[in-house]
Design an enzyme around this catalytic site. Structure first.
Site, PDB file in Angstrom:
ATOM      1  N   ASP A 193      -3.801  -7.961   2.903  1.00 58.55           N
ATOM      2  CA  ASP A 193      -5.076  -7.739   2.229  1.00 58.55           C
ATOM      3  C   ASP A 193      -6.091  -7.177   3.222  1.00 58.55           C
ATOM      4  O   ASP A 193      -5.960  -7.362   4.439  1.00 58.55           O
ATOM      5  CB  ASP A 193      -5.627  -9.055   1.659  1.00 58.55           C
ATOM      6  CG  ASP A 193      -4.721  -9.625   0.582  1.00 58.55           C
ATOM      7  OD1 ASP A 193      -3.974  -8.842  -0.034  1.00 58.55           O
ATOM      8  OD2 ASP A 193      -4.757 -10.856   0.389  1.00 58.55           O
TER       9      ASP A 193
HETATM   10  N1  URA Z   1      -0.767 -13.412   1.298  1.00 56.66           N
HETATM   11  C1  URA Z   1      -2.036 -13.136   0.954  1.00 56.66           C
HETATM   12  O1  URA Z   1      -2.611 -13.794   0.091  1.00 56.66           O
HETATM   13  N2  URA Z   1      -2.665 -12.127   1.568  1.00 56.66           N
HETATM   14  C2  URA Z   1      -2.095 -11.389   2.541  1.00 56.66           C
HETATM   15  O2  URA Z   1      -2.736 -10.484   3.092  1.00 56.66           O
HETATM   16  C3  URA Z   1      -0.774 -11.689   2.906  1.00 56.66           C
HETATM   17  C4  URA Z   1      -0.129 -12.710   2.244  1.00 56.66           C
END
Ligand code: URA
Length: 271
Positions: A135
């Protein structure tokens, strides 16, 4: 699930050119082969081909999907290049902010731009594919490779490559809540696989997953009542992040093969 079969674009181009076109192991299409071999990233390779700067076996080639084989001689701007196919990997320490997307409609910057800004000239010619996603606000280990087969291997649901995350959360998870994370809980897209979950501090959870669903860490911790405040990835397979934020290093061959469990023997040119 069986992968959808379709005719690869390079194979269509090969068929248009007739029976002399190279196909089989080692065959690839020109623009991708240049990106894989570190001669020019794919978009630049396509442009160079269209501009008439690329020769294949002594003839100017204008078709980015022209098939090439192991023995094909390729020159760019008159300079001969070997079309090597060695799978390489990079680790990059993603800062919070950039997106792991090629497109950037909000103008926040992409990890591809951040990576290119720190790569030395000898690594600029490769097409670097991100191995999975993080993310925008997640920091930590993001892998890149010049070989899409490594992306497919590492992100395939059946590979079960462990990914270790550290999350600072709201509140203080109890042992019973950690047990729910370990055993697997049901999210809106189905049950999660068993995971490792330990506390590093009263509000810091280390969570190791062997699957990679969208926002999975955040959704799992939210499901047990502890929304994520910050999220960081420390390791993928046996590859452990060891560079400073914003920096990169090349993976060793042992990390690509042993650390990520990847062997490039399964040639798969399906796109
Ligand atoms: N899980 C998440 O919620 N976000 C990420 O960036 C990676 C794994």
């Amino acid at each position: 699930m069986a992968r959808k079969q379709r005719t690869p674009r390079w194979l269509e181009a090969a068929r248009r050119r007739g029976p002399e076109a190279p196909v089989g192991p080692g065959a690839d299409w020109l623009a991708r082969a240049l990106g894989r071999a570190g001669v020019l990233p794919r978009a630049e390779a396509e442009q160079a081909i269209r501009d008439g700067r690329v020769e294949v076996d002594g003839r100017v080639e204008h078709e980015p999907f022209a098939p090439v084989g192991e023995g094909t001689r390729v020159r760019v701007d008159g300079v001969e290049h070997a079309l090597t196919r060695q799978a390489r990997g990079l680790m990059f320490h993603k800062p919070a902010g950039p997106v792991v997307h090629g497109s950037d409609p909000e103008g926040v910057g992409t990890v591809f731009e951040r990576l290119r800004a720190v790569l030395p000239p000898e690594l600029q010619g490769f097409e670097w594919y991100a191995v999975g996603r993080l993310d925008r606000d997640t920091t930590g280990l993001l892998l890149f490779t010049n070989d899409e087969r490594l992306v497919r291997h590492a992100t395939a649901p059946e590979t079960h490559l462990p990914k270790r995350y550290v999350a600072r959360v709201e509140g203080q998870p109890t042992e019973a809540e950690l047990a729910r994370l370990r055993e697997g809980l049901t999210l809106e897209d189905g049950p999660t696989r068993p995971a490792e979950a330990v506390l590093r501090a009263p509000d810091v959870v280390e969570l190791t997953l062997t699957e990679g669903r969208h926002h999975q860490v955040k959704r799992m911790l939210e499901a047990v009542g502890h929304p994520v405040l910050t999220l960081h990835r420390e390791a993928v397979g046996r590859v452990v992040l060891d560079v400073a934020e914003g920096a990169f290093r090349e993976l060793t061959e042992a990390e690509v093969s042993g650390g990520l469990g990847f062997t490039a023997t399964d040639v798969d040119l399906t796109d």
